[in-house]
Design an enzyme around this catalytic site. Structure first.
Site, mmCIF file in Angstrom:
data_model
loop_
_atom_site.group_PDB
_atom_site.id
_atom_site.type_symbol
_atom_site.label_atom_id
_atom_site.label_comp_id
_atom_site.label_asym_id
_atom_site.label_seq_id
_atom_site.Cartn_x
_atom_site.Cartn_y
_atom_site.Cartn_z
ATOM 1 N N GLU A 1 -5.323 5.476 -2.278
ATOM 2 C CA GLU A 1 -4.474 6.636 -2.573
ATOM 3 C C GLU A 1 -5.092 7.550 -3.617
ATOM 4 O O GLU A 1 -5.040 8.780 -3.475
ATOM 5 C CB GLU A 1 -3.088 6.190 -3.041
ATOM 6 C CG GLU A 1 -2.227 5.583 -1.941
ATOM 7 C CD GLU A 1 -2.587 4.146 -1.625
ATOM 8 O OE1 GLU A 1 -3.366 3.533 -2.379
ATOM 9 O OE2 GLU A 1 -2.085 3.631 -0.604
ATOM 10 N N HIS B 1 9.204 0.240 -2.247
ATOM 11 C CA HIS B 1 9.087 1.075 -1.042
ATOM 12 C C HIS B 1 10.322 1.959 -0.854
ATOM 13 O O HIS B 1 10.626 2.360 0.269
ATOM 14 C CB HIS B 1 8.964 0.204 0.212
ATOM 15 C CG HIS B 1 7.635 -0.455 0.408
ATOM 16 N ND1 HIS B 1 7.212 -1.515 -0.348
ATOM 17 C CD2 HIS B 1 6.634 -0.191 1.284
ATOM 18 C CE1 HIS B 1 5.999 -1.894 0.076
ATOM 19 N NE2 HIS B 1 5.638 -1.102 1.050
HETATM 20 C C1 LIG Z 1 -0.783 1.050 -2.394
HETATM 21 C C2 LIG Z 1 -0.287 0.817 -1.030
HETATM 22 N N1 LIG Z 1 -0.779 1.567 -0.021
HETATM 23 C C3 LIG Z 1 -0.339 1.383 1.230
HETATM 24 C C4 LIG Z 1 0.600 0.444 1.510
HETATM 25 C C5 LIG Z 1 1.134 0.270 2.916
HETATM 26 N N2 LIG Z 1 0.554 -0.920 3.497
HETATM 27 C C6 LIG Z 1 1.170 -2.103 3.369
HETATM 28 S S1 LIG Z 1 0.272 -3.339 3.976
HETATM 29 C C7 LIG Z 1 -0.952 -2.295 4.454
HETATM 30 C C8 LIG Z 1 -2.166 -2.845 5.095
HETATM 31 C C9 LIG Z 1 -2.846 -3.792 4.190
HETATM 32 O O1 LIG Z 1 -3.983 -4.289 4.780
HETATM 33 P P1 LIG Z 1 -4.681 -5.575 4.229
HETATM 34 O O2 LIG Z 1 -4.921 -5.454 2.776
HETATM 35 O O3 LIG Z 1 -5.871 -5.799 5.092
HETATM 36 O O4 LIG Z 1 -3.618 -6.724 4.439
HETATM 37 P P2 LIG Z 1 -2.991 -7.241 5.836
HETATM 38 O O5 LIG Z 1 -1.790 -6.417 6.100
HETATM 39 O O6 LIG Z 1 -4.017 -7.084 6.886
HETATM 40 O O7 LIG Z 1 -2.626 -8.652 5.575
HETATM 41 C C10 LIG Z 1 -0.637 -0.983 4.137
HETATM 42 C C11 LIG Z 1 -1.470 0.181 4.423
HETATM 43 C C12 LIG Z 1 1.102 -0.310 0.433
HETATM 44 N N3 LIG Z 1 2.058 -1.226 0.617
HETATM 45 N N4 LIG Z 1 0.629 -0.116 -0.812
#
Ligand SMILES: Cc1ncc(C[n+]2csc(CCOP(=O)(O)OP(=O)(O)O)c2C)c(N)n1
Ligand SMILES: [Mg+2]
Lengths: 344, 334
Positions: free
Chosen positions: B66, B135
């Site tokens: 971000e 959220h």
């Molecule tokens: C700072 C932030 N940015 C975006 C999100 C939205 N978001 C939640 S999980 C996710 C994907 C995360 O990917 P990863 O770290 O690979 O974990 P996975 O979901 O694959 O277990 C996103 C974009 C968030 N919760 N927090």
């Protein structure tokens, strides 16, 4: 796959897998049980959602059970973990009570967070679980802080920091690894690389091929392992935990794995193929673990069926406990904003 | 929430998408940036299938970064592009705050007017989805506190489109807070290109007994409440603030001079927010002399948004809360 740690003395010469050589039959059966508990917790959660019993969203870790359980094998209740939005598995692996987990999921006062937190915030500080996190990367610096406490207070505790492949592109990841190394802290960074952060593949988001390659930039060991292979995960993380305990500083372990379900309930899976999902489902970490135990005569097939049945029963009881629980009181909604209540 | 007519209706999310589509078709410089806005179509489906029309080079999935993403948008805006940056949830904009507050907001001023930063940022906000404390926040007052930024909160599909197109025409950074619960709400949306002026409130319902100043989803709750109040002989005027920086003083003060009573309702935490600003605006002006009763602010409780659905509802103003406040005011009980 990447650099590896030096193999420990506990690995026997005749090719016995690490986990078999290192852990007792009871410990291995307990690990398998936790893997079943995770799978069944997630299935129960999904089913409750489908039946409209809970609101909000959830991030299921079906397919990633070996990573969660394997990474916590050499941790005690004094050791800490930080977890993620996809944190149910870590919570179970660190010894949480399934009933209180489900109660939290159902938003009940009897839940781990008294219904305030929900799926994305389940924590159990009494077992060293500092909590899931709604913020991608949010747990990384916190884990470093926990390791700083352990070092200053001389507790001997190690912190295992779980995060996803997506989180490795947040500034918090880079800042956390750097500080952990600069201050030589007892922390193990465990990246669960399930190939996607939501819809975005690591190829499209990450400049290096393996997340563990980033360890070089922070002068710490980095290793990439098959995250669906319980023994491989335990071997890599145990070695890193031992280094941390001996005062040799942080490490980065990358468990390559896969989430079978969509990112969350709103996912239409448009960014990956059915074939890819099926291919990973054929590498089921639980089936592999069960085979490991039968192959090495640790447990018979009947025993394994018994372990699975046990897990099923525990989950059923947990759902019943959660269903019966009382809702939090609305009058108490501002309780716990501060430790000592203030007038507002 | 709306009356059925032959007029074309779109959802709030569709209206935003249409605005982005129109802008992208007209102006090559417009690009979209954000997490999972490509094939996924955005966490709330706002960008939808725009990637099919404009491709990956103009509908850019960023890594989960971000701070970096917001900063890239700022730099691109300074140098010829017109980025629309989507924070997946407004809560995650806290990670990008450095670029918003220290950079985007101040660069023009610090450089003595030598450059502008025509960046548009979108912030899906608010509670009601069961996504709990990290959220569900309404942090619009954070950015509204910063000179150099403009901050809007569309409450209707038509304004969601018009304010986005106005934001793109604006040479300065515009922050658009979109309430997640409104994404599915339908309403009339005019075709083609038009703008809704930034800095102008809208009188959604005229009335003479009291003024309800509301933002975002609270506009609809206020309108619902006003219907009920009408059956009780209380004639409420409902103002949709639409922009919180710069705030439309004239519309609010004129209404207060007319009604002599003011309720301000917003979802964000009650203290130190939009309601304080609206109240102070009245208190510092001649409209103060017209007040027949104290001002009432209705805002979020002094706590994070809880997960349990009943608690979640309880911590933000609901229609019965507005009714109670309005009745008390109108009947001279306070
Ligand atoms: C700072 C932030 N940015 C975006 C999100 C939205 N978001 C939640 S999980 C996710 C994907 C995360 O990917 P990863 O770290 O690979 O974990 P996975 O979901 O694959 O277990 C996103 C974009 C968030 N919760 N927090
Ligand atoms: Mg991932």
């Amino acid at each position: 796959m990447g650099r590896t740690f030096s193999v420990r003395d506990t690995v026997t010469p005749n090719n016995t897998p690490y986990a078999i050589a290192r852990y007792s039959a009871d410990e291995l059966k307990e690990a398998l049980k936790k893997m079943y508990l995770i799978r069944k917790f997630e299935e129960g959660a999904e089913d409750s959602y489908m039946r409209g019993l809970i609101h909000g969203t959830m991030h299921l870790s079906i397919g990633q059970e070996a990573s969660a359980v394997g990474s916590c094998m050499s941790l005690s209740d004094e050791d800490k973990i930080t977890s993620t939005h996809r944190g149910h598995g870590h919570c179970v692996a660190k010894g949480a009570d399934l009933s209180r987990m489900f109660a939290e999921f159902f938003g009940k006062e009897s839940g781990y967070c008294k219904g305030r937190g929900g799926s994305m915030h389940i924590a159990d500080p009494s077992k060293g679980n500092l909590g899931a996190n709604g913020i991608v990367g949010g747990g990384l610096p916190i884990a470093v802080g926990a390791a700083l406490s352990a070092k200053r207070l001389g507790t001997g505790a190690v912190t295992v920091c779980f995060f996803g492949d997506g989180a490795n592109n947040e500034g918090a990841f880079h800042e956390a690894l750097n500080m952990a190394k600069v201050w030589n802290l007892p922390v193990v960074f465990v990246c669960e690389n399930n190939k996607y952060g939501m819809s975005t593949s690591t190829e499209r988001s990450t400049a290096v091929k393996n997340i563990a390659d980033r360890a070089v930039a922070y002068a710490m060991p980095g290793v990439t392992v098959d995250g669906n292979d319980f023994s491989a995960v335990a071997e890599a993380v145990d070695a890193a935990v031992e280094r941390a305990r001996k005062g040799e500083g942080p490490s980065l372990v990358e468990n390559v794995t896969y989430r079978w379900r969509g990112h969350s309930k709103s996912d239409r899976n448009r960014y990956r193929t059915k074939e890819e999902i099926a291919e990973w489902q054929s590498r089921d970490p639980i089936a592999a673990m069960a085979k490991l135990l039968t192959d090495h005569k640790i447990a018979s097939e009947d025993e394994i069926a018994g372990i699975e049945a046990d897990a099923t029963r525990i989950i059923e009881e947990a759902i019943a406990f959660a269903t019966e629980g009382a809702n939090p009181k609305i009058e108490e909604v501002t309780r716990d904003v501060y430790t000592q209540e203030i007038a507002s | 929430m709306h009356t059925k007519t032959d007029l074309r209706e779109l959802s709030y999310a569709e209206a935003i998408r249409e605005a982005m589509d129109i802008a992208m078709a007209q102006d090559e410089r417009v690009i979209l940036m954000g997490e999972d806005i490509g094939v996924y179509g955005g966490a709330f489906g706002v960008t939808g299938d725009l990637i099919e029309k404009y491709g990956m080079d103009r509908v850019m999935d960023t890594p989960i970064s971000e701070l970096g993403g917001a900063g890239v948008a700022v730099g691109a805006a300074m140098t010829g592009l017109r980025p629309i940056f989507e924070f997946q949830f407004s809560d995650f904009a806290t990670l990008g705050m450095e670029q918003i507050v220290n950079q985007a907001a101040k660069i023009r001023y610090m450089l003595g007017g030598a450059v502008s930063v025509p960046v548009v940022m979108r912030f899906p906000s608010g509670s009601g989805t069961g996504a709990a404390a990290q959220h569900s926040q309404s942090l619009e007052a954070w950015t509204a506190h910063v000179p150099g930024l403009k901050v809007v909160q569309p409450a209707t599909p038509a304004d969601a489109k018009g304010l986005l197109l106005a934001a793109l025409e604006d040479p300065d950074p515009v922050m658009i807070y979109e309430h997640k619960i409104l994404y599915k709400m339908k309403g009339h949306v005019p075709e083609g290109h038009y703008t809704t002026p930034i800095g102008k409130a809208a009188v959604m319902r005229e009335g003479k007994d009291l003024t309800i100043v509301a933002t975002a989803i609270m506009v609809h709750k206020a309108l619902d409440a006003a219907e009920t109040l009408a059956t009780e002989g209380i004639d409420a005027e409902v103002i949709d603030l639409r922009t919180i920086r710069p705030m439309d003083r004239d519309t609010v003060l004129a209404s207060v001079r007319k009604t002599g009573r003011l309720v301000c309702v917003y979802e964000a935490v009650k203290t130190l927010g939009v309601g304080a600003e609206v109240s102070a605006m009245v208190a510092e002006s001649d409209a103060f002399d017209y007040l027949d009763a104290p001002i009432i602010r209705l805002g979020g409780a002094e706590c994070p948004i809880p997960y349990n659905p009943e608690l979640e509802k309880a911590v933000v103003p609901q229609v019965p809360d507005i009714l109670e406040a309005a009745r008390n005011l109108a009947k001279g009980r306070i």
